[in-house]
Design a protein around this motif. Structure first.
Motif, mmCIF file in Angstrom:
data_model
loop_
_atom_site.group_PDB
_atom_site.id
_atom_site.type_symbol
_atom_site.label_atom_id
_atom_site.label_comp_id
_atom_site.label_asym_id
_atom_site.label_seq_id
_atom_site.Cartn_x
_atom_site.Cartn_y
_atom_site.Cartn_z
ATOM 1 N N TYR A 119 0.819 -1.217 0.000
ATOM 2 C CA TYR A 119 0.000 0.000 0.000
ATOM 3 C C TYR A 119 0.851 1.266 0.000
ATOM 4 N N GLY A 120 2.015 1.220 0.643
ATOM 5 C CA GLY A 120 2.895 2.378 0.674
ATOM 6 C C GLY A 120 3.493 2.726 -0.675
ATOM 7 N N SER A 121 3.422 1.793 -1.647
ATOM 8 C CA SER A 121 3.951 2.050 -2.991
ATOM 9 C C SER A 121 2.973 2.801 -3.885
ATOM 10 N N ILE A 122 1.748 2.972 -3.405
ATOM 11 C CA ILE A 122 0.746 3.701 -4.191
ATOM 12 C C ILE A 122 0.931 5.183 -3.903
ATOM 13 N N VAL A 123 1.367 5.930 -4.922
ATOM 14 C CA VAL A 123 1.640 7.349 -4.711
ATOM 15 C C VAL A 123 0.437 8.230 -5.024
ATOM 16 N N SER A 124 -0.444 7.761 -5.899
ATOM 17 C CA SER A 124 -1.673 8.523 -6.143
ATOM 18 C C SER A 124 -2.738 7.608 -6.760
ATOM 19 N N ILE A 125 -3.971 8.043 -6.604
ATOM 20 C CA ILE A 125 -5.128 7.310 -7.111
ATOM 21 C C ILE A 125 -5.910 8.262 -8.006
ATOM 22 N N GLU A 126 -6.287 7.769 -9.164
ATOM 23 C CA GLU A 126 -7.006 8.613 -10.121
ATOM 24 C C GLU A 126 -8.239 7.871 -10.615
ATOM 25 N N THR A 127 -9.318 8.603 -10.771
ATOM 26 C CA THR A 127 -10.486 8.047 -11.448
ATOM 27 C C THR A 127 -10.649 8.797 -12.758
ATOM 28 N N ASN A 128 -11.176 8.101 -13.737
ATOM 29 C CA ASN A 128 -11.276 8.684 -15.064
ATOM 30 C C ASN A 128 -12.610 8.269 -15.670
ATOM 31 N N SER A 129 -13.366 9.230 -16.140
ATOM 32 C CA SER A 129 -14.638 8.976 -16.805
ATOM 33 C C SER A 129 -14.510 9.526 -18.224
ATOM 34 N N ILE A 130 -14.480 8.610 -19.199
ATOM 35 C CA ILE A 130 -14.221 8.993 -20.587
ATOM 36 C C ILE A 130 -15.407 8.572 -21.447
ATOM 37 N N ARG A 131 -15.864 9.446 -22.307
ATOM 38 C CA ARG A 131 -16.918 9.076 -23.245
ATOM 39 C C ARG A 131 -16.400 9.228 -24.664
ATOM 40 N N PHE A 132 -16.784 8.285 -25.527
ATOM 41 C CA PHE A 132 -16.323 8.351 -26.908
ATOM 42 C C PHE A 132 -17.186 7.462 -27.798
ATOM 43 N N TYR A 133 -16.995 7.646 -29.085
ATOM 44 C CA TYR A 133 -17.729 6.917 -30.118
ATOM 45 C C TYR A 133 -16.737 6.025 -30.855
ATOM 46 N N GLU A 134 -17.055 4.713 -30.950
ATOM 47 C CA GLU A 134 -16.147 3.788 -31.629
ATOM 48 C C GLU A 134 -16.951 2.717 -32.365
ATOM 49 N N ARG A 135 -16.673 2.560 -33.636
ATOM 50 C CA ARG A 135 -17.283 1.514 -34.464
ATOM 51 C C ARG A 135 -18.794 1.400 -34.298
ATOM 52 N N GLY A 136 -19.466 2.535 -34.368
ATOM 53 C CA GLY A 136 -20.922 2.533 -34.321
ATOM 54 C C GLY A 136 -21.521 2.445 -32.927
ATOM 55 N N ILE A 185 -13.199 1.858 -2.268
ATOM 56 C CA ILE A 185 -11.791 1.519 -2.520
ATOM 57 C C ILE A 185 -10.883 2.681 -2.161
ATOM 58 N N MET A 186 -11.267 3.886 -2.563
ATOM 59 C CA MET A 186 -10.416 5.053 -2.276
ATOM 60 C C MET A 186 -10.307 5.307 -0.772
ATOM 61 N N LYS A 187 -11.412 5.171 -0.021
ATOM 62 C CA LYS A 187 -11.360 5.339 1.435
ATOM 63 C C LYS A 187 -10.446 4.283 2.063
ATOM 64 N N PHE A 188 -10.597 3.040 1.603
ATOM 65 C CA PHE A 188 -9.779 1.946 2.128
ATOM 66 C C PHE A 188 -8.297 2.209 1.857
ATOM 67 N N LEU A 189 -7.970 2.586 0.624
ATOM 68 C CA LEU A 189 -6.565 2.824 0.278
ATOM 69 C C LEU A 189 -5.990 4.024 1.021
ATOM 70 N N ARG A 190 -6.796 5.069 1.226
ATOM 71 C CA ARG A 190 -6.338 6.220 2.015
ATOM 72 C C ARG A 190 -5.988 5.780 3.438
ATOM 73 N N ALA A 191 -6.856 4.969 4.023
ATOM 74 C CA ALA A 191 -6.616 4.506 5.401
ATOM 75 C C ALA A 191 -5.350 3.654 5.462
ATOM 76 N N LYS A 192 -5.163 2.772 4.479
ATOM 77 C CA LYS A 192 -3.981 1.904 4.473
ATOM 78 C C LYS A 192 -2.697 2.701 4.240
ATOM 79 N N ARG A 193 -2.814 3.822 3.542
ATOM 80 C CA ARG A 193 -1.642 4.656 3.272
ATOM 81 C C ARG A 193 -1.442 5.703 4.377
#
Length: 195
Positions: A119-136, A185-193
């Motif tokens: 857990y100490g090796s995790i330097v940052s946590i990111e969430t990503n919400s991406i929208r796109f159009y692909e092959r119909g 998950i983010m709360k858990f990882l924050r607590a572990k870090r």
């Protein structure tokens, strides 16, 4: 009817069988948990800090194979015959990551990969919400990214929501169930870090 015959009919003909498919898929995901723990040399008790996360998204089992899809009657759930499964297991001091390809038609696994992350090796946590159009198809991806020391990163695609083009143009939000998983998950990882 055996599994392979059922799957061929289910994906290539208009037959009912969503419950049967879901039972086979659940068995595959349980097997993924067993394989993950086995490859990592863990017992279930070693990874009970938080419920395991098991995510499955369509991906070809081998180059040149075709992923077949079947939409539910309400168009709110997509089933697929081949997938990449990703498992996160949460231990006391480490996060365990496992991924593999599954052919649901045969219950076959390939390309297993594991990594242990203190857990100490995790330097940052990111969430990503991406929208796109692909092959119909209009997609809305929701990713969890863990950035580690030495510029390594792990990306877990939590969801691929297929949306109508009008929704995509108006903007989309993260589904409530996925947002709950992310927050936990983010709360858990924050607590572990220790944050």
């Amino acid at each position: 009817m055996d599994r392979a015959k059922f799957m061929k009919k289910y994906f290539r003909k208009k037959i009912k069988g969503a419950q049967d498919f879901d039972a086979y898929a659940r068995a595959d995901y349980e097997q993924a948990l067993v394989r993950a723990r086995g490859l990592l040399g863990l017992e279930e008790a070693d990874t009970n800090e938080l419920n395991p996360l098991v995510v499955s998204l369509p991906e070809a089992f081998f180059k040149g194979s075709s992923v077949l899809f079947k939409m539910s009657k309400k168009n709110d759930h997509i089933r697929f015959n081949q997938a990449r499964v990703t498992v996160l297991l949460f231990g006391e001091h480490q996060l365990y990551y496992y991924t593999a390809l599954i052919d649901h038609e045969r219950g076959a696994f390939s390309d297993d990969y594991t990594v242990e992350i203190p857990y100490g090796s995790i330097v940052s946590i990111e969430t990503n919400s991406i929208r796109f159009y692909e092959r119909g198809t209009n997609h809305h991806y929701i990713d969890l990214q863990l950035y580690l020391v030495n510029d390594h990163a792990i990306t877990v695609r939590l969801k691929d929501v297929v949306v109508e083009r009008k929704e995509l143009q108006e903007g989309v939000s993260i589904p409530e169930d996925t947002q709950t998983v992310l927050i936990n998950i983010m709360k858990f990882l924050r607590a572990k870090r220790g944050l």
